[in-house]
Design a protein around this motif. Sequence first.
Motif, short mmCIF file in Angstrom:
data_model
loop_
_atom_site.label_atom_id
_atom_site.label_comp_id
_atom_site.label_asym_id
_atom_site.label_seq_id
_atom_site.Cartn_x
_atom_site.Cartn_y
_atom_site.Cartn_z
N ARG A 122 -7.04 -34.45 54.57
CA ARG A 122 -8.15 -33.21 54.33
C ARG A 122 -8.64 -32.83 55.65
O ARG A 122 -8.84 -31.62 55.98
N ALA A 146 -13.09 -26.78 52.66
CA ALA A 146 -12.95 -26.34 51.23
C ALA A 146 -11.55 -25.97 51.28
O ALA A 146 -10.75 -26.25 50.24
N THR A 147 -10.98 -25.21 52.34
CA THR A 147 -9.66 -24.69 52.03
C THR A 147 -8.51 -25.65 52.37
O THR A 147 -7.49 -25.75 51.55
N ALA A 149 -9.25 -28.78 51.31
CA ALA A 149 -9.24 -29.55 49.95
C ALA A 149 -8.45 -28.84 49.04
O ALA A 149 -7.48 -29.59 48.36
N ALA A 150 -8.37 -27.38 49.08
CA ALA A 150 -7.52 -26.73 47.97
C ALA A 150 -5.91 -27.03 48.53
O ALA A 150 -5.27 -27.08 47.67
N ALA A 153 -4.82 -30.29 47.52
CA ALA A 153 -4.88 -30.35 45.86
C ALA A 153 -3.78 -29.61 45.45
O ALA A 153 -2.95 -30.12 44.39
N VAL A 154 -3.26 -28.67 46.24
CA VAL A 154 -2.09 -27.71 45.63
C VAL A 154 -0.89 -28.55 45.63
O VAL A 154 0.04 -28.69 44.75
N GLN A 156 -0.70 -32.21 45.81
CA GLN A 156 -0.92 -33.25 44.61
C GLN A 156 -0.75 -32.59 43.16
O GLN A 156 0.04 -33.30 42.42
N GLY A 157 -1.14 -31.46 42.93
CA GLY A 157 -1.11 -30.92 41.65
C GLY A 157 0.23 -30.26 41.47
O GLY A 157 0.77 -30.18 40.61
N HIS A 185 -5.82 -14.11 54.62
CA HIS A 185 -7.22 -14.53 55.28
C HIS A 185 -6.86 -14.15 56.77
O HIS A 185 -7.98 -14.40 57.39
N VAL B 154 -4.45 -26.68 41.74
CA VAL B 154 -5.64 -27.31 42.48
C VAL B 154 -6.46 -27.98 41.50
O VAL B 154 -6.86 -28.82 41.87
N GLY B 157 -4.40 -31.50 41.26
CA GLY B 157 -4.69 -32.22 42.60
C GLY B 157 -6.15 -32.59 42.65
O GLY B 157 -6.19 -33.36 43.54
N GLY B 158 -7.01 -31.61 42.53
CA GLY B 158 -8.30 -31.96 42.45
C GLY B 158 -8.78 -33.28 41.82
O GLY B 158 -9.56 -33.99 42.37
N LEU B 161 -7.52 -36.14 44.01
CA LEU B 161 -8.44 -36.28 45.40
C LEU B 161 -9.89 -36.90 44.85
O LEU B 161 -10.24 -37.99 45.52
N PRO B 170 -14.26 -33.84 46.47
CA PRO B 170 -13.25 -33.05 46.75
C PRO B 170 -12.70 -32.04 45.72
O PRO B 170 -11.95 -31.02 46.11
N GLN B 173 -14.95 -29.09 46.16
CA GLN B 173 -14.49 -28.51 47.45
C GLN B 173 -13.04 -27.66 47.15
O GLN B 173 -12.92 -26.61 47.49
N ALA B 174 -12.14 -28.25 46.57
CA ALA B 174 -10.97 -27.62 46.35
C ALA B 174 -10.99 -26.37 45.51
O ALA B 174 -10.38 -25.38 45.69
N SER B 176 -13.92 -24.50 45.04
CA SER B 176 -14.20 -23.64 45.84
C SER B 176 -13.29 -22.71 46.89
O SER B 176 -13.44 -21.74 46.99
N GLY B 177 -12.71 -23.73 47.34
CA GLY B 177 -11.51 -23.38 48.30
C GLY B 177 -10.73 -22.37 48.03
O GLY B 177 -10.40 -21.24 48.35
N VAL B 178 -10.24 -22.60 46.57
CA VAL B 178 -9.19 -21.62 45.93
C VAL B 178 -9.82 -20.42 45.66
O VAL B 178 -9.30 -19.25 45.51
N ALA B 180 -12.54 -19.15 46.72
CA ALA B 180 -12.79 -18.19 48.19
C ALA B 180 -11.56 -17.43 48.37
O ALA B 180 -11.60 -16.07 48.92
N LEU B 181 -10.47 -18.06 48.33
CA LEU B 181 -9.07 -17.45 48.78
C LEU B 181 -8.84 -16.30 47.82
O LEU B 181 -8.38 -15.14 48.32
#
Lengths: 194, 194
Positions: A122, A146-147, A149-150, A153-154, A156-157, A185, B154, B157-158, B161, B170, B173-174, B176-178, B180-181
Amino acid sequence: MNTEERLIESTRALLWERGYLGTSPKAIQQRAGAGQGSMYHHFAGKHGLALTAIRRTAEELQAVAEARLSVPGTALERITAYLRRERDVLKGCPVGRLTQDPDVMADPALRAPVEDTLAWLRTRLAQVLDEGRAAGELDRRLDPPATAAAIVAVLQGGYVLARASGTTDPFDQAVSGVLALLAAHAPETARQRA
Amino acid sequence: MNTEERLIESTRALLWERGYLGTSPKAIQQRAGAGQGSMYHHFAGKHGLALTAIRRTAEELQAVAEARLSVPGTALERITAYLRRERDVLKGCPVGRLTQDPDVMADPALRAPVEDTLAWLRTRLAQVLDEGRAAGELDRRLDPPATAAAIVAVLQGGYVLARASGTTDPFDQAVSGVLALLAAHAPETARQRA
């Protein structure tokens, strides 16, 4: 490979496939073609062998990730290279898998390499994203931790979804999905250059 | 709860905490406060009990997800409600966890509810995203199936993490990250309204 190496590699494979509980000393010895005496000559027991195996798996994962993340190119290109690298998707992540292993998670020594590797990943991705922002390739409003972590996570998920479906498709879709979100972005100028 | 219910609930809890291999008939009976005769009166054995337990866990997960995804609001609000719902993050997903369980994955009957639930979740999220596109809340270039796969990944995987780090950070965060994207994919007008 000498006996010690074969014992370590057999333990790595068994932990990945069967988990700690499913990795018996006998199964390790059989897979390694080593006797019980030989195993206890090199290692104090299953725990010590598992610790060596998990540490090595963690180091390899970091080395492979670093190789992709440090290729020349924009942040988005480096992250794409990392996410799109060849993986044995249906086997899942040998490190991430251990988070679902209650015996590994309950043991601080066995758990440490798992925790450290995913935290490193991360941090490293957040660095790459930050470099991308600084170079004007990514929107300044993007939050690197945060990005990052996402993104981890993607991955791992994505393994979880692929294993559930028995195909790599949902992994590939999830990676495409997050890369498309990330590409949006990029400021208009960077997008036009791409 | 009657004995049959206690047996099912005990099996669900043990599968979540210990996996199929770690869930012995004896452990189920002890946790349920039921005798061996009583268990075999209600169920043919551990496999039948596990099947009932996994199916119930899968149904509950779908019902909880549907409740959040069908609240009134924009696509982004509904997805936010789903991702931000209260979860026992450190215990992980009771369905996703089973994808790392080799005994469950090797058995087509036990595996089916896992596969179906995660496939349903991706389809349902893709629908919500599609509705958001149609309503002009989300950019038309957004690919619903890929984005949906990324969102479910996410979440899954979250959990990985969070378990690795021993904290929920984490995961948060993950998510929040996704989000925001995803929010950056709303057309300028929709973003100004939000």
